[in-house]
Design an enzyme around this catalytic site. Structure first.
Site, short mmCIF file in Angstrom:
data_model
loop_
_atom_site.label_atom_id
_atom_site.label_comp_id
_atom_site.label_asym_id
_atom_site.label_seq_id
_atom_site.Cartn_x
_atom_site.Cartn_y
_atom_site.Cartn_z
N TYR A 10 -5.37 23.26 16.85
CA TYR A 10 -6.45 23.81 17.69
C TYR A 10 -7.65 22.89 17.75
O TYR A 10 -8.39 22.88 18.72
CB TYR A 10 -6.88 25.18 17.13
CG TYR A 10 -5.86 26.25 17.30
CD1 TYR A 10 -4.90 26.51 16.32
CD2 TYR A 10 -5.80 26.99 18.47
CE1 TYR A 10 -3.94 27.48 16.50
CE2 TYR A 10 -4.83 27.98 18.65
CZ TYR A 10 -3.92 28.23 17.66
OH TYR A 10 -2.96 29.20 17.83
N ASP A 30 1.30 14.05 14.01
CA ASP A 30 1.55 15.41 13.50
C ASP A 30 2.93 15.41 12.83
O ASP A 30 3.82 14.66 13.23
CB ASP A 30 1.51 16.44 14.66
CG ASP A 30 1.33 17.86 14.14
OD1 ASP A 30 0.20 18.38 14.26
OD2 ASP A 30 2.30 18.43 13.60
N LYS A 201 -21.19 23.97 6.96
CA LYS A 201 -20.11 24.49 7.81
C LYS A 201 -19.66 25.86 7.30
O LYS A 201 -19.53 26.84 8.05
CB LYS A 201 -18.92 23.51 7.79
CG LYS A 201 -17.64 24.08 8.36
CD LYS A 201 -17.76 24.41 9.82
CE LYS A 201 -16.51 25.10 10.33
NZ LYS A 201 -16.64 25.52 11.75
N CYS A 255 -10.86 31.14 10.34
CA CYS A 255 -12.15 30.56 9.96
C CYS A 255 -13.07 31.61 9.33
O CYS A 255 -13.33 31.62 8.15
CB CYS A 255 -12.82 29.98 11.19
SG CYS A 255 -11.70 29.02 12.18
N1 SAJ Z 1 -15.63 39.38 15.82
C1 SAJ Z 1 -16.13 40.69 15.76
N2 SAJ Z 1 -17.39 40.93 16.23
C2 SAJ Z 1 -18.16 39.93 16.77
C3 SAJ Z 1 -17.63 38.60 16.81
C4 SAJ Z 1 -16.36 38.36 16.34
O1 SAJ Z 1 -15.47 41.62 15.29
O2 SAJ Z 1 -19.28 40.21 17.21
C5 SAJ Z 1 -14.27 39.11 15.31
C6 SAJ Z 1 -13.35 38.54 16.37
O3 SAJ Z 1 -12.72 39.58 17.09
C7 SAJ Z 1 -12.35 37.76 15.51
C8 SAJ Z 1 -13.20 37.28 14.35
O4 SAJ Z 1 -14.37 38.10 14.32
O5 SAJ Z 1 -11.32 38.61 15.03
C9 SAJ Z 1 -13.60 35.80 14.44
O6 SAJ Z 1 -13.90 35.52 15.79
P1 SAJ Z 1 -15.13 34.52 16.14
O7 SAJ Z 1 -15.19 34.38 17.61
O8 SAJ Z 1 -16.35 34.98 15.47
O9 SAJ Z 1 -14.79 33.16 15.39
P2 SAJ Z 1 -13.67 32.01 15.51
O10 SAJ Z 1 -12.92 32.09 14.24
O11 SAJ Z 1 -12.90 32.02 16.78
O12 SAJ Z 1 -14.62 30.70 15.55
C10 SAJ Z 1 -15.58 30.55 14.53
C11 SAJ Z 1 -16.84 29.98 15.17
N3 SAJ Z 1 -17.89 29.94 14.18
C12 SAJ Z 1 -19.07 30.58 14.46
O13 SAJ Z 1 -19.24 31.19 15.50
C13 SAJ Z 1 -20.14 30.48 13.41
C14 SAJ Z 1 -16.58 28.59 15.68
O14 SAJ Z 1 -17.79 28.00 16.14
C15 SAJ Z 1 -16.02 27.74 14.56
O15 SAJ Z 1 -15.74 26.42 15.02
C16 SAJ Z 1 -14.75 28.36 14.04
O16 SAJ Z 1 -15.07 29.67 13.54
C17 SAJ Z 1 -14.21 27.48 12.96
O17 SAJ Z 1 -13.21 26.77 13.26
O18 SAJ Z 1 -14.80 27.44 11.88
#
Ligand code: SAJ
Length: 406
Positions: A10, A30, A201, A255
């Protein structure tokens, strides 16, 4: 500059392609033979806006292979899972990649670890490998850390527009790494040391996990108070210094649901808030199950086979199911020997759970209660099909059209 990217997942694949699209000569490496052969024939499995265009620009400057080439600049973007018992990072993939790099790297090569690692991992697990190699060969190799911040669905845009952190304990090398990233990153690139980059991070993702836990706890107490948590969050967020996130059925992905455990595993006595937030978020699938039970009782539904979960992925409009709340919920049911619940996700085309459908209307025919676990755009495009169903909307994507929310 010749750049080798290790790990075409990803993060690694968009990074390799965007670097090649800016003219760098890139080798994408990879261990999965099938992935390499698909990439060599132009098949990209990742569905990301703008990726195809970047791929076309990258093609003249990129090749894909399983073996590690001699290079002067390596980017390591391999998985960093955590041990479910100790909650400590499993850095095996990173150390294996570094060991393979050391066997072929050019003199004065730079190794940039992009994988998210717990604070201190590079000092304790990576640098000893490099120092042993330097002692043996007399050659120099440099290490840096460049954690990513991109989010599925916006990867190309965010690779270009998000600020970037580069951690390097040698400022001259740090500047060299910054120049490479500046070929595609148009925002601020902050130079710091490796330990600070590792911690910042993990802290970013932990911040988000704690805030999601706060939203989820609000959902529970507002239900007891007979209040609309979404309206309360909407109003509270009008305050210029309040930004409450959205309640949901749990926290998935590789993450937000993982990185806070690095801090809990390494600092167990100093992470009460972080640990409680993880427990709240990991407890949401069970909370959803309790709500499903109440809704079934209220509507005289007695058969699990008449209940359907819409959404298997960890969040909307991505095809990634890793650690998704739906999988957590199904695992919980299996632990209680309950099975038979129907499941459908338009973005998941392979069978990964029992009773999974691949046709939305066939899925709807079999159920009376639909639980929205993921708010895919597909659902919003097909609202006419769900008329007559009882809807439990754990994502609040349907607003008034759902009889039940968290
Ligand atoms: N979620 C909620 N409520 C919210 C936001 C998210 O329940 O208000 C849930 C989502 O449905 C999901 C989970 O949290 O199941 C994580 O989703 P996400 O969109 O918060 O995060 P990721 O894992 O897709 O991406 C995050 C991001 N980090 C931050 O926003 C601080 C991204 O910028 C990072 O690059 C990524 O983690 C990573 O690779 O670390």
């Amino acid at each position: 500059m010749d750049v080798t990217v290790i790990g075409l997942g990803y993060i690694g694949l968009p990074t390799a392609l965007i670097l090649a699209s800016t003219g760098h000569t890139v080798t994408g490496v990879d261990c999965q033979k099938e992935k390499i052969s698909k990439l060599q024939t132009g098949k990209i499995e990742l569905e990301e806006p703008g990726l195809q265009m970047v791929y076309r620009k990258a093609l003249p400057h990129i090749c894909f292979q399983e073996s590690y080439p001699a290079s002067s600049f390596y980017i390591v973007a391999v998985p960093t899972p955590y041990d479910k018992v100790t909650k400590k990072i499993d850095s095996t993939y990173v150390t294996e990649a570094v060991t393979s790099i050391l066997s072929v790297a050019k003199e004065n090569a730079v190794i940039v670890i992009e994988s998210t690692v717990s604070p201190g991992t590079i000092r304790c697990r990576v640098k000893p490998l490099v120092q042993a190699w330097q002692a043996k060969t007399g050659n120099n190799i440099y290490v840096a850390h460049a954690p990513e911040r991109i989010i599925p669905g916006r990867m190309i845009y965010e690779l270009v527009h998000n600020p970037r952190t580069i951690g390097c304990d040698d400022s001259v090398i740090g500047e060299k790494v910054k120049q490479v990233y500046a070929t595609f990153c148009q925002n601020e690139i902050i130079l710091t040391d490796i330990a600070t980059a590792e911690m910042s991070k993990v802290v970013e993702n932990t911040y988000r996990d704690v805030n999601i836990a706060y939203a989820n706890e609000l959902a529970k107490l507002c239900r007891l108070a007979g209040l609309d948590v979404y309206e309360i969050i909407r109003i509270a967020n009008k305050h210029p210094r309040v930004q409450i996130l959205s309640p949901g059925p749990g926290v998935g992905g590789h993450c937000i649901s993982v990185d806070p455990w690095f801090l809990v595993g390494d600092y167990p006595l100093e992470t009460n808030l972080i640990y409680e937030a993880r427990k709240i978020n990991d407890g949401m699938p069970e909370y959803v199950l309790e709500r499903i039970y109440d809704i079934m009782q209220e509507n005289g539904l007695n058969h699990l086979e008449r209940i359907g979960l819409y959404g298997l992925t960890y969040k909307e409009n991505v095809d990634d199911v890793r650690n998704s709340p739906t999988l957590q919920l199904i695992n919980s049911m299996q632990r209680h020997l309950a099975s038979g619940i129907r499941v459908y996700d338009p973005l998941v085309r392979t069978n990964i759970v029992d009773y999974q459908f691949h046709d939305f209307q066939a899925f709807l025919k079999q159920i009376d209660l639909m639980v929205i676990m993921v708010g895919h755009q597909h659902l919003l495009n097909n609202l006419d099909l769900i008329k007559g169903k009882i809807i439990f909307d754990t994502r609040n994507v349907l607003g008034e059209r759902a009889q039940y929310t968290l």
